[in-house]
Design an enzyme around this catalytic site. Structure first.
Site, PDB file in Angstrom:
ATOM      1  N   ALA A 191       0.872  -1.175   0.000  1.00 25.17           N
ATOM      2  CA  ALA A 191       0.000   0.000   0.000  1.00 25.17           C
ATOM      3  C   ALA A 191       0.909   1.224   0.000  1.00 25.17           C
ATOM      4  O   ALA A 191       2.087   1.127   0.350  1.00 25.17           O
ATOM      5  CB  ALA A 191      -0.863  -0.034   1.259  1.00 25.17           C
ATOM      6  N   GLY A 211       0.573  -4.996   0.879  1.00 24.21           N
ATOM      7  CA  GLY A 211      -0.597  -4.972   0.002  1.00 24.21           C
ATOM      8  C   GLY A 211      -0.308  -5.545  -1.378  1.00 24.21           C
ATOM      9  O   GLY A 211      -1.222  -6.041  -2.047  1.00 24.21           O
ATOM     10  N   GLU A 229      -0.656  -9.126  -0.946  1.00 26.64           N
ATOM     11  CA  GLU A 229      -2.082  -9.382  -0.686  1.00 26.64           C
ATOM     12  C   GLU A 229      -2.872  -9.338  -1.994  1.00 26.64           C
ATOM     13  O   GLU A 229      -3.781 -10.132  -2.216  1.00 26.64           O
ATOM     14  CB  GLU A 229      -2.627  -8.354   0.312  1.00 26.64           C
ATOM     15  CG  GLU A 229      -2.077  -8.588   1.720  1.00 26.64           C
ATOM     16  CD  GLU A 229      -2.528  -7.521   2.689  1.00 26.64           C
ATOM     17  OE1 GLU A 229      -2.167  -6.342   2.466  1.00 26.64           O
ATOM     18  OE2 GLU A 229      -3.238  -7.857   3.654  1.00 26.64           O
ATOM     19  N   GLU A 276       4.372  -5.707   7.141  1.00 26.53           N
ATOM     20  CA  GLU A 276       3.620  -4.647   7.819  1.00 26.53           C
ATOM     21  C   GLU A 276       4.084  -4.425   9.253  1.00 26.53           C
ATOM     22  O   GLU A 276       4.105  -3.293   9.749  1.00 26.53           O
ATOM     23  CB  GLU A 276       2.118  -4.967   7.806  1.00 26.53           C
ATOM     24  CG  GLU A 276       1.434  -4.708   6.471  1.00 26.53           C
ATOM     25  CD  GLU A 276       1.502  -5.878   5.504  1.00 26.53           C
ATOM     26  OE1 GLU A 276       2.336  -6.792   5.701  1.00 26.53           O
ATOM     27  OE2 GLU A 276       0.720  -5.894   4.536  1.00 26.53           O
TER      28      GLU A 276
HETATM   29  N1  3HC Z   1       4.694   3.392  -0.082  1.00 23.22           N
HETATM   30  C1  3HC Z   1       5.182   4.601  -0.437  1.00 23.22           C
HETATM   31  N2  3HC Z   1       6.472   4.804  -0.771  1.00 23.22           N
HETATM   32  C2  3HC Z   1       7.280   3.752  -0.764  1.00 23.22           C
HETATM   33  C3  3HC Z   1       6.839   2.459  -0.400  1.00 23.22           C
HETATM   34  C4  3HC Z   1       5.472   2.296  -0.062  1.00 23.22           C
HETATM   35  N3  3HC Z   1       4.955   1.110   0.261  1.00 23.22           N
HETATM   36  N4  3HC Z   1       7.885   1.611  -0.470  1.00 23.22           N
HETATM   37  C5  3HC Z   1       8.944   2.344  -0.868  1.00 23.22           C
HETATM   38  N5  3HC Z   1       8.575   3.631  -1.048  1.00 23.22           N
HETATM   39  C6  3HC Z   1       9.414   4.743  -1.514  1.00 23.22           C
HETATM   40  C7  3HC Z   1      10.550   5.060  -0.552  1.00 23.22           C
HETATM   41  O1  3HC Z   1      10.118   5.965   0.443  1.00 23.22           O
HETATM   42  C8  3HC Z   1      11.573   5.668  -1.486  1.00 23.22           C
HETATM   43  O2  3HC Z   1      11.170   6.995  -1.729  1.00 23.22           O
HETATM   44  P1  3HC Z   1      12.268   8.143  -1.945  1.00 23.22           P
HETATM   45  O3  3HC Z   1      13.018   7.747  -3.182  1.00 23.22           O
HETATM   46  O4  3HC Z   1      11.456   9.366  -2.075  1.00 23.22           O
HETATM   47  O5  3HC Z   1      13.121   8.091  -0.712  1.00 23.22           O
HETATM   48  C9  3HC Z   1      11.376   4.893  -2.783  1.00 23.22           C
HETATM   49  O6  3HC Z   1      10.076   4.296  -2.690  1.00 23.22           O
HETATM   50  C10 3HC Z   1      12.379   3.789  -2.996  1.00 23.22           C
HETATM   51  O7  3HC Z   1      12.437   2.980  -1.818  1.00 23.22           O
HETATM   52  P2  3HC Z   1      13.819   2.452  -1.237  1.00 23.22           P
HETATM   53  O8  3HC Z   1      14.794   3.567  -1.196  1.00 23.22           O
HETATM   54  O9  3HC Z   1      13.486   1.748   0.020  1.00 23.22           O
HETATM   55  O10 3HC Z   1      14.253   1.463  -2.402  1.00 23.22           O
HETATM   56  P3  3HC Z   1      14.917   0.038  -2.292  1.00 23.22           P
HETATM   57  O11 3HC Z   1      15.076  -0.430  -3.680  1.00 23.22           O
HETATM   58  O12 3HC Z   1      16.091   0.089  -1.397  1.00 23.22           O
HETATM   59  O13 3HC Z   1      13.833  -0.901  -1.549  1.00 23.22           O
HETATM   60  C11 3HC Z   1      11.674  -1.844  -1.145  1.00 23.22           C
HETATM   61  C12 3HC Z   1      12.625  -1.182  -2.172  1.00 23.22           C
HETATM   62  C13 3HC Z   1      12.242  -3.207  -0.732  1.00 23.22           C
HETATM   63  C14 3HC Z   1      10.340  -2.024  -1.799  1.00 23.22           C
HETATM   64  C15 3HC Z   1      11.570  -0.958   0.111  1.00 23.22           C
HETATM   65  O14 3HC Z   1      11.264   0.355  -0.290  1.00 23.22           O
HETATM   66  C16 3HC Z   1      10.528  -1.379   1.097  1.00 23.22           C
HETATM   67  O15 3HC Z   1      10.743  -2.264   1.874  1.00 23.22           O
HETATM   68  N6  3HC Z   1       9.352  -0.688   1.079  1.00 23.22           N
HETATM   69  C17 3HC Z   1       8.327  -0.878   2.063  1.00 23.22           C
HETATM   70  C18 3HC Z   1       7.496  -2.081   1.779  1.00 23.22           C
HETATM   71  C19 3HC Z   1       6.392  -2.227   2.791  1.00 23.22           C
HETATM   72  O16 3HC Z   1       6.560  -2.048   3.979  1.00 23.22           O
HETATM   73  N7  3HC Z   1       5.207  -2.578   2.288  1.00 23.22           N
HETATM   74  C20 3HC Z   1       4.066  -2.728   3.130  1.00 23.22           C
HETATM   75  C21 3HC Z   1       3.332  -1.424   3.235  1.00 23.22           C
HETATM   76  S1  3HC Z   1       2.018  -1.494   4.375  1.00 23.22           S
HETATM   77  C22 3HC Z   1       0.783  -2.294   3.527  1.00 23.22           C
HETATM   78  O17 3HC Z   1       0.955  -2.708   2.420  1.00 23.22           O
HETATM   79  C23 3HC Z   1      -0.494  -2.403   4.272  1.00 23.22           C
HETATM   80  C24 3HC Z   1      -1.425  -3.383   3.662  1.00 23.22           C
HETATM   81  O18 3HC Z   1      -1.446  -4.569   4.403  1.00 23.22           O
HETATM   82  C25 3HC Z   1      -2.821  -2.830   3.641  1.00 23.22           C
END
Ligand code: 3HC
Length: 654
Positions: A66, A105, A108, A128
């Site tokens: 998400a 997400g 999911e 998450e």
């Molecule tokens: N939402 C918004 N922005 C995100 C994002 C997300 N889920 N994931 C990454 N980004 C953004 C980062 O903030 C970064 O932005 P910036 O360039 O402005 O700093 C850009 O994307 C690139 O991210 P990274 O620098 O972390 O890039 P990497 O290549 O090193 O890593 C990744 C990529 C492994 C996808 C890492 O970004 C990551 O782990 N992201 C988070 C994933 C996550 O936690 N997903 C779950 C979200 S909660 C959810 O989905 C709830 C659901 O159950 C309803």
């Protein structure tokens, strides 16, 4: 979608299969515009008389989750859960074609699709909990239906991703392909006759695995104590066992929304963005290529740094001028690999490959081709000057020269070279092979390109870089010294050794400050302060440590420090007597102190020192201090960091 928003979803029909391609850089997060684009495209695909649909993403990854930036804002329809229900209810089979990092997400969504294919190398998971959340779009329901309760609980509680191969073995994906994901997904989709919704499967129940629930509870109590997200994952799995899936999904969503609004998730989301900001390179700076590296000094730090580098795939020359010291360093590295292989943390093949990238040497001429040299010698400016002079003479002009010093003036080191723009600090934390934090220290002369290259390199070796400027102790040791100095004041003013440690542990720190000092050795700080140029003229200044040092109480290494480490355990009565007599000698009136006072004063000590460092331009932003404390000194991430804590109290939230 508003009129100004570009639709990131393109639908093309190939051989009667609708290919829904999503392009929402950088990570295809499932923002509102992506969700509505997908909902529209899927509806159109149904009207186009296709036999199946494939959802795939452009760029580096399938949906990474998400959109975290939307959390806390009013939800916009279709919310993720609604989109996923539309996918699952589709009358034509929908295939998720995954690559990169399908997370949260994103996974999911894939689980709501009827079939899943993944490119080899894909890492997927439900992380998450790392944001203080639990899956909120069906993950707690669809994952156990695919892989069973134990595997699902493990994935959701740990937040760790699994490989495509493992996903295939546990039934999370149907197929793994080596290359050509779009073509393979298309071919797969053409084989399919009908949808196969995961939600139609029966939910596995804990009653069939009597001891699983108690094992999971024990794990949550022990490993994830105090963490709301992990507790909610388990509660949700329990509560929804007997519910039909529609009601279970509502229950899951309710709990997810509660967590989003909770303090732990706010702090962890803040950490997520702060980590990415801390090591951001100057805009448009050229990032140079680092192919070969060298480490000077084969002591504990030098060996640990060398391990980090060879583990990440870089060839390393490890230099010691003394052959015996070099042999000891290489032995230390061999011992490390023996331990990690014996402990099952690394395969023997990976360890052998890493070790094969390391060459020991006693000649500076062997460093002539290195792109980056990290000096990790004894903490003495004269020793380091000699090394930097030799490096400047023997290393190629484009090489970056870095010092791992914890305190010393890197500007001065840069000035003695012919390339001050190429000189900077790379301050690793101990043990260097394990700790993620890396202070990247920019001198007054370091060029943007050198800094950007060092930051990119730091990420490549799996470190979390924070850029700071030059001052005594930089940002980490400087604020840590302020914390420790206040510990000494508290002890002199009447707080007990165990009381200080217990208060900080109860607050959430991994260890109490007195126990940490015993671990590192009381002599280390005393020696560093003796070499300090501008030692404050304050009789209280680390008076407790000086008294313990003079009495031979050095911590664990001498068997006694703040605590005893022999047959008797607990706080040392000798240390307490020394504190009492030092306080008396300084004319300090002692008083009882409570835990809130101890925690409050210690946090303020860090915050005040950080404020000075920010005012002096050593640290760019408050959140950099939080990253340092959470990753270098065991500050609990779910509390955000000392500066984050201050922002809460100034908002009246405690
Ligand atoms: N939402 C918004 N922005 C995100 C994002 C997300 N889920 N994931 C990454 N980004 C953004 C980062 O903030 C970064 O932005 P910036 O360039 O402005 O700093 C850009 O994307 C690139 O991210 P990274 O620098 O972390 O890039 P990497 O290549 O090193 O890593 C990744 C990529 C492994 C996808 C890492 O970004 C990551 O782990 N992201 C988070 C994933 C996550 O936690 N997903 C779950 C979200 S909660 C959810 O989905 C709830 C659901 O159950 C309803």
């Amino acid at each position: 979608m508003t009129e100004t928003e570009r639709n990131p979803v393109v639908c093309e029909v190939v051989d009667q299969v609708a290919l829904l391609r999503v392009d929402a850089p950088p990570v295809n997060a499932l923002s509102h515009v992506v969700r509505s684009g997908l909902a529209d495209a899927l509806a159109k695909a149904h009207g186009a008389g296709v036999t199946a649909a494939v959802i795939l993403c452009e760029g580096r990854t399938f949906f990474a989750g998400a959109d975290i930036r939307e959390f806390g804002k009013p939800p916009k329809s279709p919310v993720l859960g609604e989109l996923l229900q539309q996918i699952e209810a589709s009358t034509i089979p929908v295939v998720a074609a995954m690559h990169g990092n399908p997370l949260g997400g994103g996974l999911e969504l894939a689980m709501a699709c009827h079939y899943r294919i993944a490119l080899q190398g894909t890492q997927m998971g439900l992380p998450e909990v790392n944001l203080g959340l639990m899956p909120g779009a069906g993950g707690t329901q669809r994952l156990p239906r695919l892989v069973g309760l134990e595997e699902a609980a493990q994935i959701m509680l740990s937040g760790q991703p699994v490989s495509a191969q493992h996903a295939l073995e546990i039934g999370l994906v149907d197929r793994v392909c080596e290359t050509e994901l779009p073509a393979q997904a298309l071919a797969f989709a053409q084989e399919l006759d009908a949808p196969r919704p995961t939600g139609l499967r029966a939910m596995p129940v804990f009653d069939d695995q009597p001891d699983l629930l108690s094992r999971l509870h024990a794990m949550v109590q022990k490993k994830y104590r105090g963490l709301a997200a992990q507790a909610s994952v388990l509660e949700c799995l329990e509560v929804t066992q007997s519910l039909p899936i529609d009601e279970a999904l509502k229950e899951e969503r309710q709990r997810f929304l509660q967590l989003v609004q909770g303090p732990q998730s706010s702090a962890l989301r803040y950490q997520f963005f702060a980590e990415r900001q801390a090591g951001r390179a100057p805009q448009d700076a050229h990032v140079g290529e680092i192919r070969s590296t060298a480490v000077v000094g084969a002591g504990t730090m030098g060996s640990g740094i060398a391990i980090s580098l060879i583990d990440a795939g870089f060839p390393v020359h490890l230099l010691e001028i003394d052959g015996d010291a070099l042999r000891r360093g290489l032995q230390r590295i061999d011992d490390h690999y023996r331990r990690v292989v014996d402990g099952g943390y690394q395969t023997a093949a990976a360890a052998t490959a890493a070790r094969g990238r390391l060459t020991g040497t006693t000649r500076y001429t062997d460093l002539a081709d290195s792109d980056l040299v990290i000096e990790a010698a004894f903490e003495d400016l004269e020793v380091k000057r000699t090394i930097f002079t030799a490096l400047d003479e023997h290393c190629k002009a484009s090489a970056l020269l870095a010092s791992n010093t914890s305190y010393l003036d890197i500007d001065a080191l840069g000035r003695i070279t012919s390339r001050p723009t190429q000189v900077l600090g790379l301050h690793f934390f101990s043990p260097a092979e394990r700790m993620k934090l890396l202070e990247v220290i920019r001198t007054g002369a370091t060029s943007d390109a050198a800094l950007a290259t060092a930051l990119a390199f730091a990420r490549k070796i799996g470190k979390l870089p924070v850029t700071v400027g030059v001052c005594y102790g930089f940002a980490a040791n400087r604020t840590y010294a302020a914390y420790n100095r206040e510990v000494q004041n508290l002890l002199l003013e009447g707080a007990g050794i165990e009381q200080v440690d217990a208060a900080m542990r109860e607050f959430g720190m991994a260890m109490g400050p007195c126990a940490v000092t015993d671990l590192t050795g009381i002599d280390i700080g005393v020696m560093a302060r003796r070499a300090q140029a501008n030692r404050p003229d304050d009789p209280r200044y680390f008076a407790v440590s000086d008294a313990l040092y003079n009495a031979g109480l050095l911590g664990r290494k001498s068997g006694e420090g703040f605590y005893c480490y022999g047959n008797t355990r607990g706080a040392s009565t000798q240390a307490q007597a020394l504190i009492d007599s030092t306080a008396q000698g300084l004319g300090i009136t002692r008083r009882a102190m409570d835990a809130d006072t101890i925690v409050g004063r210690l946090l303020r000590a860090i915050q005040n020192e950080a404020e000075h460092a920010i005012a002096e331009g050593i640290v760019e932003r408050e959140s950099d201090i939080d990253i340092i404390w959470c990753n270098g000194y065991g500050f609990p991430r779910h509390l955000g960091g000392p500066m984050y804590q201050r922002s809460l109290s100034s908002e009246g939230v405690t």
